[in-house]
Design a protein around this motif. Structure first.
Motif, PDB file in Angstrom:
ATOM      1  N   GLY A  62      15.139 -22.179 -17.040  1.00  0.00           N
ATOM      2  CA  GLY A  62      15.390 -23.471 -16.407  1.00  0.00           C
ATOM      3  C   GLY A  62      15.529 -24.585 -17.432  1.00  0.00           C
ATOM      4  N   ARG A  63      15.544 -25.794 -16.927  1.00  0.00           N
ATOM      5  CA  ARG A  63      15.730 -26.991 -17.740  1.00  0.00           C
ATOM      6  C   ARG A  63      14.471 -27.852 -17.683  1.00  0.00           C
ATOM      7  NH1 ARG A  63      20.021 -30.395 -19.491  1.00  0.00           N
ATOM      8  NH2 ARG A  63      21.471 -28.760 -18.828  1.00  0.00           N
ATOM      9  N   ILE A  64      14.075 -28.389 -18.829  1.00  0.00           N
ATOM     10  CA  ILE A  64      12.958 -29.345 -18.903  1.00  0.00           C
ATOM     11  C   ILE A  64      13.510 -30.640 -19.478  1.00  0.00           C
ATOM     12  CG2 ILE A  64      10.651 -29.819 -19.769  1.00  0.00           C
ATOM     13  CD1 ILE A  64      10.259 -26.844 -20.199  1.00  0.00           C
ATOM     14  N   ARG A  65      13.367 -31.709 -18.716  1.00  0.00           N
ATOM     15  CA  ARG A  65      13.871 -33.016 -19.160  1.00  0.00           C
ATOM     16  C   ARG A  65      12.698 -33.812 -19.733  1.00  0.00           C
ATOM     17  NH1 ARG A  65      16.280 -38.062 -16.575  1.00  0.00           N
ATOM     18  NH2 ARG A  65      18.101 -38.478 -17.878  1.00  0.00           N
ATOM     19  N   VAL A  66      12.794 -34.130 -21.024  1.00  0.00           N
ATOM     20  CA  VAL A  66      11.680 -34.715 -21.755  1.00  0.00           C
ATOM     21  C   VAL A  66      12.060 -36.090 -22.294  1.00  0.00           C
ATOM     22  CG1 VAL A  66      10.075 -34.404 -23.679  1.00  0.00           C
ATOM     23  CG2 VAL A  66      10.955 -32.400 -22.456  1.00  0.00           C
ATOM     24  N   SER A  67      11.179 -37.055 -22.095  1.00  0.00           N
ATOM     25  CA  SER A  67      11.324 -38.359 -22.745  1.00  0.00           C
ATOM     26  C   SER A  67      10.362 -38.405 -23.920  1.00  0.00           C
ATOM     27  CB  SER A  67      11.003 -39.490 -21.758  1.00  0.00           C
ATOM     28  OG  SER A  67      10.926 -40.737 -22.432  1.00  0.00           O
TER      29      SER A  67
END
Length: 297
Positions: free
Chosen positions: A92-97
């Motif tokens: 999957g995808r992990i969106r990180v700031s």
């Protein structure tokens, strides 16, 4: 027809800002997506999208439905992740700031190392020095370097963190020893405008009392790396993150000062929204960073 399929079609269209863009993104025909959304509206007895030949917009009901439906689908997907959590094959995808300072410094290697360790996970890193709204802007997790404050978010401390006041040896020769923070009001300083308190630098006395000193200088910059180089060039005293200063600590180009007055209440944290079912990929990401910092102190 599965209601979840219709809901996903509606969300895909909204997030892609159109039927054609959504069709390209998810690999389905525009006509099929339109059919699913229309059936969803029929089931609800409410118009969700205002359609014209060239554009569309959400109705008031559409805005309400989108927000709630997005949360529900996230919980369903997170529950599926939880069931699969025993598997080591994270996907999957992990969106990180992450702050630019973090991503650009040596500690940013923690993010790269995670990506190397989990080849089936897409890690989307957005370097941004502002505090993003994780829920509204769709982030899974944020790295923050801060004093922890109460919020509706969950925080996991990755590492302690301190700022380092420092200057070049040549600067200290010209201006004399700086043995108390009050002296900073009398000498040039390099102001990092990313800092929360800008030119009001915070210190602590040995008795624990806190106070600020107003500083000024000829250079203001929104980059700790540039502030470090400016301090090395003798332009003033700089406040640097310890992991940035550490990259120069053996070079002799900067000398730490006022070490007994630096606050010790900051840390590097992984912040994520409160969810009933935290995705396994997010939990694995945070666990990995926690271990990475333990072995790279």
């Amino acid at each position: 027809m599965d209601t979840l399929t219709r809901i996903r079609a509606f969300i895909d269209v909204v997030e892609a800002e159109g039927f054609s863009a959504a069709a390209r993104k998810v690999g389905r025909s525009k006509a099929l997506l339109s059919k699913y959304v229309r059936e969803l509206e029929d089931d609800l007895g409410a118009l969700l999208l205002n359609r014209t030949t060239r554009q569309f917009s959400l109705t008031e009901a559409g805005h309400t439905y989108y927000r709630t439906a997005s949360d529900i689908l996230k919980e369903i997907d997170n529950l599926a992740d939880l069931v699969r959590e025993g598997s080591k094959d994270l996907k999957g995808r992990i969106r990180v700031s992450a702050p630019r300072t973090f991503a650009d410094a040596a500690v940013g290697a923690s993010l790269i190392d995670f990506a190397v360790a989990h080849p089936d996970v897409t890690l989307e890193i957005i370097s941004d020095d502002r505090f993003v709204d994780l829920v509204e802007e769709g982030y899974d997790v944020a790295i923050r370097i801060t004093r922890l404050e109460d919020s509706g978010l969950i925080a996991r401390k990755l590492s302690p963190f301190t700022l380092v006041a420092c200057a070049s040896p040549e600067f200290l020769e010209r201006h004399g020893p700086i043995e108390h923070p009050s002296r900073l009001a009398e000498v040039p300083c390099v102001v990092d405008t990313n800092g929360r308190f800008l030119n009001n630098w915070r210190f602590e006395e040995p008795d624990g009392s806190s106070y600020t000193v107003s500083v000024s200088g000829r250079l203001e910059v929104n980059s700790p790396l540039t502030a470090m180089r400016a301090a090395e060039a003798g332009l003033g005293v700089a406040f640097l993150p310890d992991f940035v200063f550490g990259e120069r600590s053996g070079a002799g180009t900067l000398v730490p000062i006022l070490e007994n007055y630096m606050p010790k209440d900051r840390g590097i944290y992984a912040i994520y929204p409160h969810r009933r079912y935290l995705p396994a990929k997010v939990r694995a990401f945070v666990d990995y960073l926690t271990q990475w910092f333990k072995t790279h102190q």
